[in-house]
Design a protein around this motif. Structure first.
Motif, PDB file in Angstrom:
ATOM      1  N   ASN A  93     -74.066  16.035   3.253  1.00  0.00           N
ATOM      2  CA  ASN A  93     -73.121  15.092   3.835  1.00  0.00           C
ATOM      3  C   ASN A  93     -71.725  15.126   3.212  1.00  0.00           C
ATOM      4  O   ASN A  93     -71.197  14.090   2.790  1.00  0.00           O
ATOM      5  N   THR A  95     -67.570  15.440   3.417  1.00  0.00           N
ATOM      6  CA  THR A  95     -66.541  15.122   4.406  1.00  0.00           C
ATOM      7  C   THR A  95     -65.875  16.433   4.819  1.00  0.00           C
ATOM      8  O   THR A  95     -65.470  17.211   3.958  1.00  0.00           O
ATOM      9  N   PRO A 116     -60.097  16.997  13.958  1.00  0.00           N
ATOM     10  CA  PRO A 116     -61.294  16.165  13.841  1.00  0.00           C
ATOM     11  C   PRO A 116     -61.830  16.147  12.414  1.00  0.00           C
ATOM     12  O   PRO A 116     -61.752  17.141  11.692  1.00  0.00           O
ATOM     13  N   HIS A 118     -65.152  14.382   9.809  1.00  0.00           N
ATOM     14  CA  HIS A 118     -66.447  13.687   9.782  1.00  0.00           C
ATOM     15  C   HIS A 118     -66.944  13.620   8.347  1.00  0.00           C
ATOM     16  O   HIS A 118     -66.766  14.564   7.577  1.00  0.00           O
ATOM     17  N   ALA A 122     -64.003  10.288   5.716  1.00  0.00           N
ATOM     18  CA  ALA A 122     -63.202  10.529   6.920  1.00  0.00           C
ATOM     19  C   ALA A 122     -62.092   9.501   7.107  1.00  0.00           C
ATOM     20  O   ALA A 122     -60.946   9.865   7.403  1.00  0.00           O
ATOM     21  N   GLU A 138     -61.798  10.782  14.274  1.00  0.00           N
ATOM     22  CA  GLU A 138     -63.061  10.784  13.552  1.00  0.00           C
ATOM     23  C   GLU A 138     -64.225  11.071  14.487  1.00  0.00           C
ATOM     24  O   GLU A 138     -64.369  10.441  15.539  1.00  0.00           O
ATOM     25  N   LEU A 139     -65.063  12.010  14.093  1.00  0.00           N
ATOM     26  CA  LEU A 139     -66.235  12.394  14.867  1.00  0.00           C
ATOM     27  C   LEU A 139     -67.382  11.417  14.620  1.00  0.00           C
ATOM     28  O   LEU A 139     -67.446  10.758  13.577  1.00  0.00           O
ATOM     29  N   LYS A 140     -68.307  11.362  15.574  1.00  0.00           N
ATOM     30  CA  LYS A 140     -69.391  10.382  15.508  1.00  0.00           C
ATOM     31  C   LYS A 140     -70.644  10.902  14.826  1.00  0.00           C
ATOM     32  O   LYS A 140     -71.426  10.121  14.280  1.00  0.00           O
ATOM     33  N   ASN A 141     -70.882  12.217  14.866  1.00  0.00           N
ATOM     34  CA  ASN A 141     -72.148  12.721  14.330  1.00  0.00           C
ATOM     35  C   ASN A 141     -72.023  14.193  13.942  1.00  0.00           C
ATOM     36  O   ASN A 141     -70.991  14.840  14.182  1.00  0.00           O
ATOM     37  N   ASN A 142     -73.086  14.722  13.360  1.00  0.00           N
ATOM     38  CA  ASN A 142     -73.085  16.101  12.873  1.00  0.00           C
ATOM     39  C   ASN A 142     -73.034  17.120  14.006  1.00  0.00           C
ATOM     40  O   ASN A 142     -72.489  18.222  13.831  1.00  0.00           O
ATOM     41  N   GLN A 144     -71.354  16.835  16.785  1.00  0.00           N
ATOM     42  CA  GLN A 144     -69.939  16.955  17.142  1.00  0.00           C
ATOM     43  C   GLN A 144     -69.195  17.781  16.095  1.00  0.00           C
ATOM     44  O   GLN A 144     -68.329  18.587  16.437  1.00  0.00           O
ATOM     45  N   LEU A 145     -69.534  17.583  14.828  1.00  0.00           N
ATOM     46  CA  LEU A 145     -68.884  18.350  13.766  1.00  0.00           C
ATOM     47  C   LEU A 145     -69.162  19.840  13.932  1.00  0.00           C
ATOM     48  O   LEU A 145     -68.245  20.667  13.830  1.00  0.00           O
TER      49      LEU A 145
END
Length: 259
Positions: A93, A95, A116, A118, A122, A138-142, A144-145
């Motif tokens: 996890n 950033t 973007p 995450h 972030a 800012e992205l919402k989840n992995n 999207q990353l």
């Protein structure tokens, strides 16, 4: 005083991020090659962020040396970055920001499209860059990353590799609008490689749309940077690793990078 920020590497990107963090009131501690990070981690043991800004070739040697006290506070922003790059070092996890602005020596930063980001820090990165007028979202989840990292990689690799095939000085506007068939062939092979590296398939046309968005962000951006030969070589190494057929990339190597 706000919590300190540690920045590993002092290149152009480090300078941009440092300005943003300083404007927010965070003291910034730069780490250069050869400095003892273990010793420094004892003095700066609870930084708000440890941002790694070294080049692609220095990323893995640097991550191997990150002290245990800092491993849960990492930020990453390298080109050609994918989740497997931090996972191989058992980093969980971090950033991560996919940087869509460029900074060249002697020039101020230039934004192509919003960048973007995450991870735990972030909001901090978003606030820091926004003090400089650099748009971030800012992205919402992995998932999207992963998509955004692959999209940035496709832009970087496709434009650089196409630049080897096209006349010196060709910009991305000319590349896309006059040589679209070539660009799509390169992008398609780059996507095939990227999908193997992430272990799943993504929507190819959505990624092409993302490539075009990046192109439209700076139509005069030159295709080929000095890193282009190295990027192509790494792409072919990955293709060989997975026994992938990448005829277009191999053709470009044969024409421009072999004697």
């Amino acid at each position: 005083m706000k919590d300190p920020i540690v920045i590993v590497g002092i290149g152009e990107m480090a300078g941009v991020f440092s300005r943003g963090f300083l404007k927010l009131g965070h003291p910034v501690f730069p780490i250069t090659r050869g400095m003892d990070m273990e010793k420094l981690a004892k003095a700066i043991y609870e930084p708000a962020l440890v941002l790694v800004t070294v080049g692609e070739s220095d990323l893995h040697p640097t991550l191997e040396k990150i002290p245990a006290a800092w491993r849960g506070r990492l930020g990453l922003l390298q080109n050609e970055l994918l989740p497997r790059d931090w996972q191989r070092h058992d980093i969980v996890n971090p950033t991560v920001v996919a940087v869509w602005f460029e900074k060249k020596k002697g020039q101020d930063y230039k934004v192509l499209i919003p960048s973007p980001v995450h991870g735990p820090a972030a909001p901090l990165i978003e606030q820091a860059l926004e003090t400089l007028g650099i748009p971030v979202w800012e992205l919402k989840n992995n998932d999207q990353l992963t998509f955004e990292l692959v999209r940035k990689n496709i832009y970087i690799l496709t434009t650089n590799i196409a630049g080897l095939e096209l006349p010196v000085g060709t910009d991305v506007d000319t590349m896309w609008h006059r040589h679209q068939a070539l660009v799509r062939q390169i992008a398609d092979e780059v996507m095939t490689i990227q999908f193997k590296l992430i272990g799943t398939e993504l929507d190819r046309e959505q990624l092409i749309a993302g490539l075009v968005e990046g192109i439209d962000g700076d139509l005069q951006h030159k295709c080929m940077g000095r890193s282009a030969p190295g990027r192509l070589a790494r792409a072919l190494q990955h293709a060989d690793q997975f026994s992938l057929a990448v005829a277009t990339l191999q053709s470009i190597v044969a024409k421009h990078l072999t004697k």
